[in-house]
Enzyme design. Structure first.
Site, PDB file in Angstrom:
ATOM      1  N   TRP A   1      41.934  41.063  34.488  1.00  0.00           N
ATOM      2  CA  TRP A   1      40.547  40.741  34.118  1.00  0.00           C
ATOM      3  C   TRP A   1      39.633  40.792  35.330  1.00  0.00           C
ATOM      4  CZ3 TRP A   1      38.183  35.327  34.163  1.00  0.00           C
ATOM      5  CH2 TRP A   1      38.790  34.510  35.126  1.00  0.00           C
ATOM      6  N   ASP A   2      40.226  40.748  36.520  1.00  0.00           N
ATOM      7  CA  ASP A   2      39.466  40.825  37.766  1.00  0.00           C
ATOM      8  C   ASP A   2      38.438  41.958  37.692  1.00  0.00           C
ATOM      9  OD1 ASP A   2      42.040  39.656  38.066  1.00  0.00           O
ATOM     10  OD2 ASP A   2      42.059  39.990  40.218  1.00  0.00           O
TER      11      ASP A   2
ATOM     12  N   GLU B   1      45.796  28.942  35.353  1.00  0.00           N
ATOM     13  CA  GLU B   1      47.183  29.260  34.940  1.00  0.00           C
ATOM     14  C   GLU B   1      48.167  28.134  35.219  1.00  0.00           C
ATOM     15  OE1 GLU B   1      47.455  32.840  37.159  1.00  0.00           O
ATOM     16  OE2 GLU B   1      46.546  34.060  35.586  1.00  0.00           O
TER      17      GLU B   1
ATOM     18  N   LYS C   1      43.808  25.407  38.573  1.00  0.00           N
ATOM     19  CA  LYS C   1      44.092  26.460  39.557  1.00  0.00           C
ATOM     20  C   LYS C   1      42.819  27.166  40.031  1.00  0.00           C
ATOM     21  CE  LYS C   1      46.680  30.739  40.312  1.00  0.00           C
ATOM     22  NZ  LYS C   1      47.489  31.797  39.738  1.00  0.00           N
ATOM     23  N   GLN C   2      41.939  27.461  39.088  1.00  0.00           N
ATOM     24  CA  GLN C   2      40.743  28.228  39.454  1.00  0.00           C
ATOM     25  C   GLN C   2      39.668  28.013  38.407  1.00  0.00           C
ATOM     26  OE1 GLN C   2      43.155  31.869  38.848  1.00  0.00           O
ATOM     27  NE2 GLN C   2      41.272  32.740  38.077  1.00  0.00           N
TER      28      GLN C   2
HETATM   29  C1  BGC Z   1      45.027  34.787  39.230  1.00  0.00           C
HETATM   30  C2  BGC Z   1      44.526  35.651  38.101  1.00  0.00           C
HETATM   31  C3  BGC Z   1      44.259  37.030  38.659  1.00  0.00           C
HETATM   32  C4  BGC Z   1      45.487  37.594  39.350  1.00  0.00           C
HETATM   33  C5  BGC Z   1      45.215  38.920  40.017  1.00  0.00           C
HETATM   34  C6  BGC Z   1      46.264  35.407  39.819  1.00  0.00           C
HETATM   35  O1  BGC Z   1      46.729  34.608  40.866  1.00  0.00           O
HETATM   36  O2  BGC Z   1      45.298  33.479  38.747  1.00  0.00           O
HETATM   37  O3  BGC Z   1      43.336  35.112  37.553  1.00  0.00           O
HETATM   38  O4  BGC Z   1      43.870  37.870  37.624  1.00  0.00           O
HETATM   39  O5  BGC Z   1      45.920  36.689  40.336  1.00  0.00           O
HETATM   40  O6  BGC Z   1      44.214  38.816  40.977  1.00  0.00           O
END
Ligand code: BGC
Length: 755
Positions: A334-335, A473, A585-586
């Site tokens: 999704w980035d 996550e 986490k984010q």
């Molecule tokens: C993040 C995801 C991201 C992925 C790739 C993961 O650590 O939690 O949101 O899409 O890394 O960058």
């Protein structure tokens, strides 16, 4: 010394590494990578140190995925044979850095020119001393081409020397199909793709060409006697082509591209490449007065974002690490849609379109994933490679050495709404009807169809989405993740809008598309009901979204007690414990705030930010920039600047350990988001552009460019005089909404708006 071989002298356009530190080499290889969206070359050094061949420069080819074998059944980006190896041997052995001269090594990434320069002095005391300078680039004008030039200036010494140049790793990973002196064709083991590379090398001594001897395929050597003041120039051109099916002839393509480049000559090739970069910088450069570090960070981000994409190839998208490293195997997350697409949509719409077309070309993979899990429509892969089939690995090794199951491939479903979000944003910013009719509408409809089957009505009268993972996550298998559900609802609503648009403006297209998708009124009514009754976890009294059902009951952890920690919170607390806490986490609800601010009424945006921000552990590189964007919009400019700096530091400071595996493209895109959508406060309304600037106190001005519906615009926010200057460089006049007041911007004059 030829001017072309010198990097730009303006320090605001270059990144420099002095000396040589083997421990940090991987960092520079990623940070100094050169790429054009098709070829990506890590920024290693060009000349060997002593008898040891340097670690091969990795070259990645976008879309060259292979499935290594049944024990690792997911596609990985494979690297191409190294084409940049070289060494200089004098009578006594390889010419090496004299220990005292190592410090003379200098590597310079020239962002303006899109090229990497190195310089060093090699001595074999008392026989010979040579200044070695190199320039490497992959052409932004003709993406199949790479160029590397080595220039030697003999300071003193009359000795016999041999210069060897070769390809390395010819038999690594790929199966060789054809190997000639200067042309090779390789095949991937399992994915049926082919790679062709052709090379042309030319060595000139004081302007006269010296013919090479070739001791085998892709090994060239030249032998001559040096003299003081001698100038030697080796130019190495490579042309690369990828073949995705048996009927393509990548060898012919590579050969033709090489011939074209040979006729052009490498100097002209450099000029054309630089002209392409100059065009990109016209459209995407920044000016930040009062904060040179921020300006450099934004330029660095724009450099790598401009490098990462190939508008002409609809079969590839941008992996989480671009073409700068192996982490995440080149997979697309999704980035791309959430953190990168806004940059492309607003500065390079052709590139944005190519990336969205990749999602259209992989929609059958998304349909198959939805069907395989018992749902309808299209459900995009959490990790996507070349076909759109789910590519998330099933297991990974945790920081504590345990092997754990990865559930994201099945449960992290918001990516489907994120793709739809990017499609709609692109449509809003470009009004590209051809794209909407060919691909965009179908993506919106099929993703909405997925959500309408995924969200299930329950006796409480609401539709619920159970068993997912949100952007945070740390918490798995959760119900009603606010981010997922609100984005899904938004996705369904935009699909209903697009149905209205098609019916009104392109009834024939609607007739054919709705018939092909078997989409009738009954289903559309069901979509409407799902949207109206979607559970979102919003508490109307407090204005807070509950991140997911039950989140508010989890254990509180005071993150300030862990300040200064060097590992993520899930490592500090352990995986199981973290899941029982409110540690995030984010950005999750905060990401919703960043993407759909209109979903937050009154002071609800502030309430949510203040609730969730202190609970976030920022265990992902994506987190800082999204918090920066939300904080900037809310007027917390100093906090936003700190987040911006953290995001920029991930790839620019030596604090992050994983940069050797590639740059964090999302965080780079995120710094752009924080600056343009955050500090400048740009937002796209239905028919206007709105700007509400809130610059950090130390920023005296912020200048940037965007494109909007065929117009090119430049903005400069001047904090000293409380003014915004808008210049329309091309296209029809438009209305700009600056802090709520309308201003007409016309092509013939700059518009100055008081702030
Ligand atoms: C993040 C995801 C991201 C992925 C790739 C993961 O650590 O939690 O949101 O899409 O890394 O960058």
């Amino acid at each position: 010394m030829e001017k072309l071989l010198e990097p730009t002298s303006d320090p605001t356009w270059v990144l420099v590494a002095e000396g040589y530190d083997p421990l940090r080499e991987g960092i520079y290889e990623a940070r100094f990578a050169t790429s054009n969206g098709f070829l990506g070359v890590r920024g290693g050094r060009a000349v060997s140190r002593g008898s040891r061949w340097i670690e091969p420069h990795r070259t990645y080819i976008a879309g060259l995925f292979d499935i290594p074998g049944s024990e690792h059944p997911i596609p990985v980006l494979v690297s191409a044979p190294g084409w940049l190896e070289s060494r200089i041997i004098s009578t006594g052995g390889p010419l090496v850095h004299h220990p005292a001269e190592v410090a003379s090594h200098r590597t310079t990434l020239d962002m303006r020119r899109g090229a990497l320069f190195t310089g060093c002095r090699l001595i074999d005391h008392p026989n010979i001393a040579v200044h070695v300078r190199t320039m490497g680039l992959v052409s932004l004008n003709e993406r199949a081409l790479g160029l590397h030039v080595i220039n030697l200036e003999v300071e003193y010494g009359q000795v016999e020397v041999t210069l060897e140049a070769s390809f390395e790793g010819l038999g690594l990973g790929l199966l060789s199909e054809r190997l000639e002196q200067d042309l090779g064709v390789w095949r991937t083991r399992n994915s049926n793709k082919r790679l062709a590379m052709a090379a042309a090398l030319c060595l000139q001594i004081d302007g006269s060409e010296l013919a090479p001897t070739m001791s085998g395929p892709f090994v060239w050597s030249w032998h001559w006697k040096t003299r003081t003041g001698q100038n030697v120039c080796l130019s190495r051109l490579v042309a690369v082509a990828r073949g995705d099916s048996q009927d393509e002839a990548p060898d012919r393509v590579a050969w033709e591209k090489l011939e074209g480049a040979r006729q052009l000559g490498w100097r002209k090739l450099v000029q054309e490449h630089e002209a392409a970069w100059s065009e990109r910088w016209q459209r995407s450069d920044f000016e930040v007065q009062g904060d040179s570090a921020a300006e450099l960070a934004l330029r660095f981000a724009a450099y790598h974002l401009n490098s990462a994409v190939n508008p002409a190839d609809e079969h590839v998208s941008i992996g989480a690490r671009g073409l700068t490293g192996d982490d995440y195997h080149g997979h697309v997350f999704w980035d791309t849609e959430i953190y990168l697409l806004p940059f492309y949509t607003l500065t390079w719409p052709e590139a944005a379109r190519g990336l969205l077309m990749y999602r259209f070309r992989t929609i059958d993979g998304a349909r198959a994933k939805a069907a395989g899990m018992g749902w309808r429509g299209a459900m995009y892969a959490w990790e996507s490679a070349d076909t759109g089939t789910e590519a998330t690995p099933e297991r990974v090794v945790c920081p504590d050495g345990r092997i754990v199951e990865v559930l994201c491939g099945r449960q992290e479903q918001h990516v489907t709404a994120d793709v739809a979000y990017a499609v709609w944003q692109y449509w809003q910013a470009t009004r590209d009807e051809e794209f909407l009719l060919r691909a965009g509408a179908e993506i919106l409809l099929e993703t909405a169809r997925f959500w309408s089957s995924r969200a299930q009505p329950e006796p409480d009268g609401y539709c619920h989405i159970r068993g997912v993972i949100g952007p945070d996550e740390y918490h798995e298998h959760i119900d009603d993740n606010a981010f997922t559900n609100v984005m899904a609802r938004w996705n369904i609503r935009r699909a209903i809008d697009v149905v209205g648009l098609l019916r009104e403006r392109w009834p024939e297209r609607w007739a054919s598309l709705s018939s092909r998708l078997a989409l009738g009124d009954t289903e559309l009514v069901q979509w409407q009901t799902v949207a109206e009754t979607m559970a979102t976890g919003l508490n109307p009294q407090t204005g807070l979204f509950e991140q997911f059902a039950g989140f508010f009951d989890l254990e509180e952890i005071d993150l300030t007690a862990y300040e200064g920690r060097s590992v993520p919170m899930d490592v500090v607390l352990g995986r199981e414990r973290t899941q029982k806490t409110k540690v995030i986490k984010q950005a999750d609800v905060v990401a919703l705030l960043g993407l759909l601010p209109e979903e937050f009424a009154g002071d609800h945006a502030d309430a949510n930010f203040r609730y969730y921000e202190p609970r976030c552990g920022h265990g992902s590189s994506l987190s800082g920039a999204m918090h920066g964007l939300a904080a900037a919009r809310l007027g917390y400019s100093d906090l936003a600047l700190r987040y911006f700096q953290q995001a920029a530091a991930i790839d620019l400071a030596d604090t992050h350990t994983t940069i050797a595996g590639g740059l964090h493209m999302a965080s780079l895109g995120g710094t752009w988001l924080t600056a343009v959508l955050g500090f400048a406060g740009l937002s796209l309304q239905s028919d206007e552009i709105a700007i509400n600037p809130k610059l950090p106190a130390k920023w005296r001005s912020l200048g940037f460019a965007i494109e909007w519906r065929g117009r090119r615009l430049k903005f400069r926010i001047d904090a000293d005089h409380d003014l915004l200057q808008a210049t329309l460089e091309s296209g029809d006049s438009i209305t700009l909404l600056v802090n709520g007041r309308q201003h007409e911007v016309r092509c013939d004059q700059a518009t100055v708006c008081p702030l």
